[in-house]
Design a protein around this motif. Structure first.
Motif, PDB file in Angstrom:
ATOM      1  N   LYS A 124       0.830  -1.204   0.000  1.00 28.25           N
ATOM      2  CA  LYS A 124       0.000   0.000   0.000  1.00 28.25           C
ATOM      3  C   LYS A 124       0.866   1.255   0.000  1.00 28.25           C
ATOM      4  N   GLU A 125       1.925   1.223   0.789  1.00 24.80           N
ATOM      5  CA  GLU A 125       2.841   2.367   0.835  1.00 24.80           C
ATOM      6  C   GLU A 125       3.520   2.571  -0.510  1.00 24.80           C
ATOM      7  N   LEU A 126       3.887   1.468  -1.156  1.00 26.61           N
ATOM      8  CA  LEU A 126       4.521   1.535  -2.474  1.00 26.61           C
ATOM      9  C   LEU A 126       3.571   2.130  -3.499  1.00 26.61           C
ATOM     10  N   ALA A 127       2.308   1.753  -3.433  1.00 28.04           N
ATOM     11  CA  ALA A 127       1.319   2.270  -4.376  1.00 28.04           C
ATOM     12  C   ALA A 127       1.171   3.786  -4.244  1.00 28.04           C
ATOM     13  N   VAL A 128       1.181   4.275  -3.009  1.00 29.33           N
ATOM     14  CA  VAL A 128       1.067   5.719  -2.776  1.00 29.33           C
ATOM     15  C   VAL A 128       2.279   6.446  -3.353  1.00 29.33           C
ATOM     16  N   LEU A 129       3.464   5.927  -3.095  1.00 29.17           N
ATOM     17  CA  LEU A 129       4.689   6.562  -3.596  1.00 29.17           C
ATOM     18  C   LEU A 129       4.758   6.523  -5.117  1.00 29.17           C
ATOM     19  N   ASN A 130       4.248   5.461  -5.699  1.00 26.36           N
ATOM     20  CA  ASN A 130       4.293   5.318  -7.159  1.00 26.36           C
ATOM     21  C   ASN A 130       3.440   6.372  -7.853  1.00 26.36           C
ATOM     22  N   ARG A 131       2.421   6.872  -7.139  1.00 23.54           N
ATOM     23  CA  ARG A 131       1.542   7.896  -7.729  1.00 23.54           C
ATOM     24  C   ARG A 131       2.071   9.316  -7.540  1.00 23.54           C
ATOM     25  N   GLN A 132       3.052   9.484  -6.656  1.00 27.50           N
ATOM     26  CA  GLN A 132       3.578  10.815  -6.365  1.00 27.50           C
ATOM     27  C   GLN A 132       4.599  11.254  -7.410  1.00 27.50           C
ATOM     28  N   GLU A 133       4.740  12.580  -7.525  1.00 27.91           N
ATOM     29  CA  GLU A 133       5.748  13.137  -8.415  1.00 27.91           C
ATOM     30  C   GLU A 133       7.134  12.910  -7.826  1.00 27.91           C
ATOM     31  N   ASN A 134       8.112  12.758  -8.723  1.00 27.02           N
ATOM     32  CA  ASN A 134       9.484  12.549  -8.272  1.00 27.02           C
ATOM     33  C   ASN A 134       9.990  13.777  -7.518  1.00 27.02           C
ATOM     34  N   SER A 135      10.589  13.554  -6.342  1.00 25.11           N
ATOM     35  CA  SER A 135      11.108  14.658  -5.537  1.00 25.11           C
ATOM     36  C   SER A 135      12.117  14.095  -4.539  1.00 25.11           C
ATOM     37  N   ALA A 136      12.836  14.990  -3.879  1.00 27.60           N
ATOM     38  CA  ALA A 136      13.825  14.558  -2.883  1.00 27.60           C
ATOM     39  C   ALA A 136      13.123  13.871  -1.708  1.00 27.60           C
ATOM     40  N   GLU A 137      11.963  14.384  -1.329  1.00 29.49           N
ATOM     41  CA  GLU A 137      11.215  13.792  -0.216  1.00 29.49           C
ATOM     42  C   GLU A 137      10.746  12.383  -0.569  1.00 29.49           C
ATOM     43  N   ARG A 138      10.249  12.225  -1.813  1.00 25.57           N
ATOM     44  CA  ARG A 138       9.809  10.892  -2.211  1.00 25.57           C
ATOM     45  C   ARG A 138      10.988   9.927  -2.258  1.00 25.57           C
ATOM     46  N   ALA A 139      12.144  10.419  -2.690  1.00 30.95           N
ATOM     47  CA  ALA A 139      13.338   9.568  -2.764  1.00 30.95           C
ATOM     48  C   ALA A 139      13.716   9.031  -1.377  1.00 30.95           C
ATOM     49  N   LYS A 140      13.580   9.891  -0.356  1.00 27.60           N
ATOM     50  CA  LYS A 140      13.881   9.465   1.010  1.00 27.60           C
ATOM     51  C   LYS A 140      12.909   8.378   1.469  1.00 27.60           C
ATOM     52  N   LYS A 141      11.627   8.592   1.165  1.00 30.51           N
ATOM     53  CA  LYS A 141      10.599   7.621   1.557  1.00 30.51           C
ATOM     54  C   LYS A 141      10.803   6.293   0.837  1.00 30.51           C
ATOM     55  N   VAL A 142      11.206   6.371  -0.430  1.00 28.05           N
ATOM     56  CA  VAL A 142      11.459   5.151  -1.202  1.00 28.05           C
ATOM     57  C   VAL A 142      12.625   4.370  -0.608  1.00 28.05           C
ATOM     58  N   LYS A 143      13.642   5.085  -0.186  1.00 20.99           N
ATOM     59  CA  LYS A 143      14.809   4.435   0.412  1.00 20.99           C
ATOM     60  C   LYS A 143      14.420   3.694   1.692  1.00 20.99           C
ATOM     61  N   ARG A 144      13.602   4.349   2.525  1.00 19.17           N
ATOM     62  CA  ARG A 144      13.149   3.701   3.760  1.00 19.17           C
ATOM     63  C   ARG A 144      12.272   2.490   3.453  1.00 19.17           C
ATOM     64  N   LEU A 145      11.403   2.650   2.454  1.00 16.30           N
ATOM     65  CA  LEU A 145      10.513   1.551   2.073  1.00 16.30           C
ATOM     66  C   LEU A 145      11.317   0.362   1.549  1.00 16.30           C
ATOM     67  N   LYS A 146      12.330   0.647   0.760  1.00 15.70           N
ATOM     68  CA  LYS A 146      13.170  -0.418   0.198  1.00 15.70           C
ATOM     69  C   LYS A 146      13.843  -1.209   1.324  1.00 15.70           C
ATOM     70  N   SER A 147      14.287  -0.518   2.366  1.00 17.41           N
ATOM     71  CA  SER A 147      14.916  -1.197   3.507  1.00 17.41           C
ATOM     72  C   SER A 147      13.913  -2.102   4.222  1.00 17.41           C
ATOM     73  N   LYS A 148      12.675  -1.605   4.364  1.00 14.83           N
ATOM     74  CA  LYS A 148      11.634  -2.412   5.006  1.00 14.83           C
ATOM     75  C   LYS A 148      11.304  -3.649   4.180  1.00 14.83           C
ATOM     76  N   LEU A 149      11.234  -3.466   2.861  1.00 13.78           N
ATOM     77  CA  LEU A 149      10.941  -4.589   1.980  1.00 13.78           C
ATOM     78  C   LEU A 149      12.034  -5.648   2.057  1.00 13.78           C
ATOM     79  N   GLU A 150      13.283  -5.200   2.077  1.00 13.00           N
ATOM     80  CA  GLU A 150      14.404  -6.129   2.150  1.00 13.00           C
ATOM     81  C   GLU A 150      14.413  -6.878   3.480  1.00 13.00           C
ATOM     82  N   ALA A 151      14.098  -6.169   4.570  1.00 16.48           N
ATOM     83  CA  ALA A 151      14.045  -6.809   5.887  1.00 16.48           C
ATOM     84  C   ALA A 151      12.956  -7.876   5.930  1.00 16.48           C
ATOM     85  N   ASN A 152      11.821  -7.580   5.293  1.00 18.14           N
ATOM     86  CA  ASN A 152      10.727  -8.550   5.262  1.00 18.14           C
ATOM     87  C   ASN A 152      11.104  -9.766   4.423  1.00 18.14           C
ATOM     88  N   GLU A 153      11.862  -9.542   3.353  1.00 16.07           N
ATOM     89  CA  GLU A 153      12.300 -10.664   2.531  1.00 16.07           C
ATOM     90  C   GLU A 153      13.278 -11.559   3.299  1.00 16.07           C
TER      91      GLU A 153
END
Length: 232
Positions: A124-153
């Motif tokens: 759900k978090e990924l879907a929200v970020l995918n709809r947002q415009e590219n920005s420095a703030e979104r990049a930070k959120k994506v980085k945090r999300l990627k870490s969470k996804l990797e931890a879950n894997e």
């Protein structure tokens, strides 16, 4: 006549006992208090002090803990010396033993379902970020999300190994299927947009990623998983 155990001795044994209780399902402060009768502050401080004996513990859900790594200590030692430890600490080991009848297998199944819940929330978090415009703030959120996804894997991988070792190939396959359901190009595209564009250009495909939360697939996975553990 035996000497009275030192504070260092009892402190060490208490930490081992609390770690073991967490590992067998008494994984919240109230459950530890219920099992042993120790004061709340003692239970809380003991959990915080586990890293001092190289036992890694993490709070994976609100108020719930799990042991990540036993480090230099031995889980089997506390298991085999459970009655002795309770006696030294003057805790009601009979009561604890009754609660310890909780299936270790059930604890593992609960972790698998937890991974599925996390997968849905991250999707759900990924879907929200995918709809947002590219920005420095979104990049930070994506980085945090990627870490969470990797931890879950990593958690899923550990559970696959446990199920394989236990001879439950059906559950091992289901955990692999959970990974397949949640794998998507969206996180790759968001985490490295420039690299993604180059890759898509090389493959002569559109860099646009239409991401949808796999709610139905995850719901069906949960039904299959529940059916599998109930027939075991």
């Amino acid at each position: 006549m035996t000497d009275k155990p030192s504070k260092t001795h009892t402190s060490f044994l208490r930490r081992l006992l609390v770690a073991y209780l967490i590992d067998v399902g008494h994984n919240t402060v109230p459950r530890i208090i219920e099992a042993t009768g120790m004061p709340r502050r003692t239970a809380q401080d003991t959990i915080k002090a586990l890293d001092e004996i190289e036992v890694r513990v993490e709070q994976y859900s609100r108020g719930e803990y799990r042991i990540v790594n036993w480090g230099a200590t031995s889980r089997n030692w506390i298991k085999n010396n459970f009655t002795h430890v309770c006696s030294v600490l003057s805790y009601p080991c009979e009561h604890i033993c009754e609660r310890n009848s909780m299936s270790y297998e059930q604890i593992i199944h609960d972790q698998a379902l937890y991974c599925a819940n996390v997968s849905l929330e991250l999707a759900k978090e990924l879907a929200v970020l995918n709809r947002q415009e590219n920005s420095a703030e979104r990049a930070k959120k994506v980085k945090r999300l990627k870490s969470k996804l990797e931890a879950n894997e990593v958690r899923k991988g550990s559970l696959r190994y446990i199920y394989k070792a236990a001879g439950r190939e059906d559950l091992e396959d289901l955990m692999g299927g959970l990974t397949v359901i949640t794998i998507n190009d969206a996180i790759t595209a968001l985490a490295d947009p420039e690299g993604w564009e180059k890759t898509c250009k090389f493959l002569n495909q559109s860099p646009e990623v239409d991401y949808c939360v796999p709610e139905n697939a995850l719901r069906e996975w949960r039904l299959r998983f529940m059916a599998a553990i109930q027939t075991s």
